[in-house]
Design a protein around this motif. Structure first.
Motif, PDB file in Angstrom:
ATOM      1  N   THR A  41       0.829  -1.201   0.000  1.00 38.85           N
ATOM      2  CA  THR A  41       0.000   0.000   0.000  1.00 38.85           C
ATOM      3  C   THR A  41       0.865   1.253   0.000  1.00 38.85           C
ATOM      4  O   THR A  41       2.060   1.210   0.323  1.00 38.85           O
ATOM      5  CB  THR A  41      -0.915   0.040   1.236  1.00 38.85           C
ATOM      6  OG1 THR A  41      -0.104   0.151   2.409  1.00 38.85           O
ATOM      7  CG2 THR A  41      -1.806  -1.197   1.311  1.00 38.85           C
ATOM      8  N   LEU A  42       0.250   2.364  -0.350  1.00 43.00           N
ATOM      9  CA  LEU A  42       0.948   3.642  -0.337  1.00 43.00           C
ATOM     10  C   LEU A  42       1.416   3.979   1.085  1.00 43.00           C
ATOM     11  O   LEU A  42       2.516   4.484   1.285  1.00 43.00           O
ATOM     12  CB  LEU A  42       0.042   4.745  -0.884  1.00 43.00           C
ATOM     13  CG  LEU A  42       0.649   6.120  -1.051  1.00 43.00           C
ATOM     14  CD1 LEU A  42       1.857   6.079  -1.984  1.00 43.00           C
ATOM     15  CD2 LEU A  42      -0.384   7.093  -1.576  1.00 43.00           C
ATOM     16  N   GLU A  43       0.597   3.652   2.066  1.00 46.26           N
ATOM     17  CA  GLU A  43       0.975   3.890   3.456  1.00 46.26           C
ATOM     18  C   GLU A  43       2.219   3.087   3.837  1.00 46.26           C
ATOM     19  O   GLU A  43       3.112   3.589   4.518  1.00 46.26           O
ATOM     20  CB  GLU A  43      -0.184   3.546   4.391  1.00 46.26           C
ATOM     21  CG  GLU A  43       0.120   3.851   5.849  1.00 46.26           C
ATOM     22  CD  GLU A  43      -1.064   3.606   6.760  1.00 46.26           C
ATOM     23  OE1 GLU A  43      -0.934   3.923   7.951  1.00 46.26           O
ATOM     24  OE2 GLU A  43      -2.102   3.095   6.300  1.00 46.26           O
ATOM     25  N   GLU A  60       6.711   6.158  -5.383  1.00 46.55           N
ATOM     26  CA  GLU A  60       6.837   4.755  -5.781  1.00 46.55           C
ATOM     27  C   GLU A  60       8.213   4.468  -6.371  1.00 46.55           C
ATOM     28  O   GLU A  60       8.818   3.432  -6.077  1.00 46.55           O
ATOM     29  CB  GLU A  60       5.734   4.386  -6.778  1.00 46.55           C
ATOM     30  CG  GLU A  60       4.363   4.314  -6.139  1.00 46.55           C
ATOM     31  CD  GLU A  60       3.237   4.097  -7.125  1.00 46.55           C
ATOM     32  OE1 GLU A  60       3.468   4.219  -8.351  1.00 46.55           O
ATOM     33  OE2 GLU A  60       2.116   3.817  -6.680  1.00 46.55           O
ATOM     34  N   LEU A 117      -0.242  11.024   2.846  1.00 38.92           N
ATOM     35  CA  LEU A 117      -1.129  10.126   2.115  1.00 38.92           C
ATOM     36  C   LEU A 117      -2.262  10.901   1.440  1.00 38.92           C
ATOM     37  O   LEU A 117      -2.611  10.622   0.286  1.00 38.92           O
ATOM     38  CB  LEU A 117      -1.704   9.065   3.044  1.00 38.92           C
ATOM     39  CG  LEU A 117      -0.724   8.030   3.565  1.00 38.92           C
ATOM     40  CD1 LEU A 117      -1.399   7.125   4.594  1.00 38.92           C
ATOM     41  CD2 LEU A 117      -0.148   7.217   2.434  1.00 38.92           C
ATOM     42  N   LYS A 118      -2.801  11.883   2.133  1.00 37.45           N
ATOM     43  CA  LYS A 118      -3.882  12.690   1.563  1.00 37.45           C
ATOM     44  C   LYS A 118      -3.404  13.395   0.293  1.00 37.45           C
ATOM     45  O   LYS A 118      -4.081  13.382  -0.731  1.00 37.45           O
ATOM     46  CB  LYS A 118      -4.359  13.719   2.591  1.00 37.45           C
ATOM     47  CG  LYS A 118      -5.541  14.516   2.151  1.00 37.45           C
ATOM     48  CD  LYS A 118      -6.025  15.432   3.257  1.00 37.45           C
ATOM     49  CE  LYS A 118      -7.214  16.239   2.805  1.00 37.45           C
ATOM     50  NZ  LYS A 118      -7.703  17.131   3.865  1.00 37.45           N
ATOM     51  N   ARG A 133      -2.431  10.750  -2.654  1.00 37.14           N
ATOM     52  CA  ARG A 133      -3.576  10.096  -3.289  1.00 37.14           C
ATOM     53  C   ARG A 133      -4.253  10.999  -4.315  1.00 37.14           C
ATOM     54  O   ARG A 133      -4.905  10.513  -5.234  1.00 37.14           O
ATOM     55  CB  ARG A 133      -4.577   9.642  -2.228  1.00 37.14           C
ATOM     56  CG  ARG A 133      -4.068   8.441  -1.454  1.00 37.14           C
ATOM     57  CD  ARG A 133      -5.057   7.943  -0.423  1.00 37.14           C
ATOM     58  NE  ARG A 133      -4.521   6.765   0.250  1.00 37.14           N
ATOM     59  CZ  ARG A 133      -4.522   6.592   1.559  1.00 37.14           C
ATOM     60  NH1 ARG A 133      -5.056   7.513   2.353  1.00 37.14           N
ATOM     61  NH2 ARG A 133      -4.011   5.508   2.093  1.00 37.14           N
ATOM     62  N   ARG A 134      -4.098  12.333  -4.159  1.00 36.12           N
ATOM     63  CA  ARG A 134      -4.710  13.267  -5.111  1.00 36.12           C
ATOM     64  C   ARG A 134      -3.750  13.728  -6.187  1.00 36.12           C
ATOM     65  O   ARG A 134      -4.165  14.416  -7.113  1.00 36.12           O
ATOM     66  CB  ARG A 134      -5.193  14.541  -4.437  1.00 36.12           C
ATOM     67  CG  ARG A 134      -5.949  14.423  -3.187  1.00 36.12           C
ATOM     68  CD  ARG A 134      -6.324  15.800  -2.701  1.00 36.12           C
ATOM     69  NE  ARG A 134      -5.119  16.476  -2.195  1.00 36.12           N
ATOM     70  CZ  ARG A 134      -5.120  17.572  -1.510  1.00 36.12           C
ATOM     71  NH1 ARG A 134      -6.237  18.188  -1.261  1.00 36.12           N
ATOM     72  NH2 ARG A 134      -4.010  18.104  -1.077  1.00 36.12           N
ATOM     73  N   ARG A 146       2.850  10.785  -6.362  1.00 33.79           N
ATOM     74  CA  ARG A 146       2.763   9.357  -6.012  1.00 33.79           C
ATOM     75  C   ARG A 146       3.771   8.551  -6.834  1.00 33.79           C
ATOM     76  O   ARG A 146       4.423   7.646  -6.315  1.00 33.79           O
ATOM     77  CB  ARG A 146       1.354   8.830  -6.247  1.00 33.79           C
ATOM     78  CG  ARG A 146       1.216   7.392  -5.836  1.00 33.79           C
ATOM     79  CD  ARG A 146      -0.187   6.880  -6.042  1.00 33.79           C
ATOM     80  NE  ARG A 146      -0.262   5.499  -5.592  1.00 33.79           N
ATOM     81  CZ  ARG A 146      -1.284   4.991  -4.937  1.00 33.79           C
ATOM     82  NH1 ARG A 146      -2.328   5.730  -4.663  1.00 33.79           N
ATOM     83  NH2 ARG A 146      -1.268   3.738  -4.567  1.00 33.79           N
TER      84      ARG A 146
END
Length: 95
Positions: free
Chosen positions: A14-16, A64, A50-51, A54-55, A60
């Motif tokens: 996950t991104l988290e 990654e 994360l907020k 995600r947008r 992101r």
């Protein structure tokens, strides 16, 4: 029936998990220097990062890419001889 094994290194991550791993590996200060976004520099937290991530697809993608690079760094630092590392066999089974 054989289980499908994904070749995608980000499969199931996950991104988290990525943000937490990067913070543990680099810390917020160095992370803010490596990826120039304010959520890593000004009052950083996992939740606010994360907020934003995600947008924001480009940010992101940067996270990654850095996560994948950090995995390669960790793999390069690991001992080459499996017999020296008692946990090596458990890591090999997951791959």
């Amino acid at each position: 029936m054989a289980a499908h094994i994904s070749k995608d290194p980000l499969h199931g991550v996950t991104l988290e998990m990525q943000v937490n791993a990067l913070v543990a590996h680099y810390g917020w200060v160095k992370l803010g220097k490596l990826i120039n976004i304010n959520c890593f520099k000004s009052d950083p937290s996992v939740k606010s990062s994360l907020k934003f991530l995600r947008r924001t697809p480009w940010a992101r993608a940067e996270v990654e890419a850095l996560y994948l690079d950090s995995l390669e760094e960790v793999a390069a630092e690991e001992p080459n001889d499996i017999n020296d590392d008692p946990w090596a066999n458990s890591r090999l089974k997951k791959s």
